[in-house]
Design an enzyme around this catalytic site. Structure first.
Site, short mmCIF file in Angstrom:
data_model
loop_
_atom_site.label_atom_id
_atom_site.label_comp_id
_atom_site.label_asym_id
_atom_site.label_seq_id
_atom_site.Cartn_x
_atom_site.Cartn_y
_atom_site.Cartn_z
N ALA A 1 -19.58 -6.76 -1.65
CA ALA A 1 -18.91 -7.82 -0.91
C ALA A 1 -19.32 -9.21 -1.39
O ALA A 1 -18.72 -10.21 -0.98
CB ALA A 1 -19.21 -7.69 0.58
N LYS A 2 -20.34 -9.30 -2.25
CA LYS A 2 -20.87 -10.60 -2.64
C LYS A 2 -20.03 -11.23 -3.76
O LYS A 2 -19.14 -10.61 -4.32
CB LYS A 2 -22.34 -10.46 -3.06
N ASN A 3 -20.37 -12.47 -4.11
CA ASN A 3 -19.58 -13.23 -5.09
C ASN A 3 -19.64 -12.62 -6.49
O ASN A 3 -18.73 -12.82 -7.28
CB ASN A 3 -20.07 -14.67 -5.14
#
Length: 394
Positions: free
Chosen positions: A192-194
């Site tokens: 879910a992170k960048n």
């Protein structure tokens, strides 16, 4: 639900609040790694570590299996244990506090700024005691904490700082990337992170002795890298210098991360464009309260965009709003309930509802709207239109 709204939701696929961007290059890199015969820790991990050092301008960047593992190792490497106190925030994912508890130390909580959701640095000094060993700020949603006064306190009281930068890869404070200065930072590469490595994390640091210890602690306490032992020029003999853990990243994961890092800045700029449009479109809406931007110079990587639902103005609870968004085939996130509201932290440390009112208010009203680099303007229009219907603005 009106027939018009029902028709709108049926005409669209479900829009999640986050969607991981995996390029064809990433897929090709993973296939290449699988075919290479080396998928455990090896040259790809070394290459990603060097690439992160270059990108972040950090002297040490050490990959681990998760940000949680990174925070845990960082605390242990600083010899945090029973009797010690670690100052942190209740407005974070529970992993931040869990690792403190797992070390046997006490998490000492500081309330947050209502507008930024970040730890209120002005309240920290009053909570420092002779048992305080570490300050652990969280860069919430990618917004850097005001680090100058925080590091001034750390210097004054001879404390270490571990920045929970799980949300903040690519973020900047006063023109400098998070990770390029300070003490210790821990990043997350969860899907879910960048940027992602499938699962994974990274510890950046500016202390050679600390980095040396992390290098051994993440792989059984062995005094050399596994791939050096198994390569043609390596030796099978090794020493164990401390009882370590098994937190090393694999080349398979690093193969994902290399292309993800190359696309990171472009993705963060796309996030900024989408967030700017949210701010423009929601200008003047009383039903939601937008996150505030601090006065100091910064770049927010915008891991999430998390306004508050103004229940007094819209007549809906946060959970009711999220349910209505789902009726429109749109996903939202809940980041986060205040950690001291969980039963373990109340029973183990005596925290109770009412202790941190700003964090509690945020935790009861916050929701994350869809935000990801591949999100189109049409996707964003769906979000805005759905909220217009929900708040009777159409």
């Amino acid at each position: 639900m009106s027939q018009e709204v029902k028709s709108l939701s049926q005409n669209h696929e479900y829009l999640p609040f986050v969607r991981t961007s995996i390029s064809e290059q990433t897929i090709a890199d993973v296939v290449e790694c699988l075919r290479s015969g080396w998928i455990a820790t090896g040259p790809k991990v070394q290459l990603l570590e060097q690439s992160l050092q270059d990108y972040l301008k950090a002297p040490h960047a050490q990959l681990v299996t998760s940000a949680t593992a990174g925070l845990h190792l960082a605390l242990l490497a600083l010899d945090v244990g029973p009797g010690d106190e670690v100052i942190t925030t209740p407005m974070t994912f529970v992993a931040t506090l869990n690792v403190i508890a797992l070390c046997g130390a006490k998490p000492v909580l500081i309330d947050v700024e209502p507008g930024t959701y970040n730890i209120d640095v002005k309240q920290i000094e009053a909570k420092i005691t002779s048992q305080t060993k570490v300050i652990m700020p969280v860069h919430f949603a990618g917004l850097p904490v005001d680090l100058d006064p925080l590091y001034a306190l750390a210097k004054k009281y001879n404390l270490r700082v571990i920045e929970d930068a799980a949300h903040a890869i690519g973020s900047e404070y006063k023109g400098k990337k998070i990770g390029s200065f300070g003490d210790i930072q821990v990043f997350s590469f969860h899907p879910a992170k960048n940027m992602t490595t499938g699962e994974g994390g990274c510890i950046t640091s500016h202390d050679n002795t600390f980095a040396d210890k992390i290098g051994r602690m993440r792989f059984h306490g062995i005094d050399r890298d596994a791939w050096n032992r198994y390569s043609k020029g390596g030796s099978q003999h090794f020493d164990v210098v401390l009882p370590g853990y098994k937190c090393n990243m694999s080349d398979l994961q690093a193969s994902i991360g290399l292309d993800q890092l190359a696309q990171l800045d472009a993705g963060n700029q796309k996030r900024q464009t989408l967030v700017n449009r949210y701010y423009e479109q929601f200008q003047g809406w009383e039903e939601i309260i937008l996150p505030q931007k601090p006065a100091y110079e910064h770049f927010n990587s915008w891991h999430i965009f998390a306004p508050l639902i103004n229940t007094a103005k819209c007549g809906l609870s946060r959970d009711e709003f999220m349910a209505k968004m789902k009726e429109h085939n749109i996903g939202t996130g809940l980041h986060y309930p205040a950690v001291h509201s969980f039963s373990y932290y109340q029973e183990a440390y005596g925290y109770k509802i009412g202790d941190f009112p700003a964090a509690e208010h945020i935790g009861n009203h916050v929701t994350s709207l869809p935000l990801f680099p591949s999100m189109t303007q049409q996707d964003q229009n769906r979000v805005i239109t759905a909220m217009q219907y929900i708040f009777n603005k159409r």
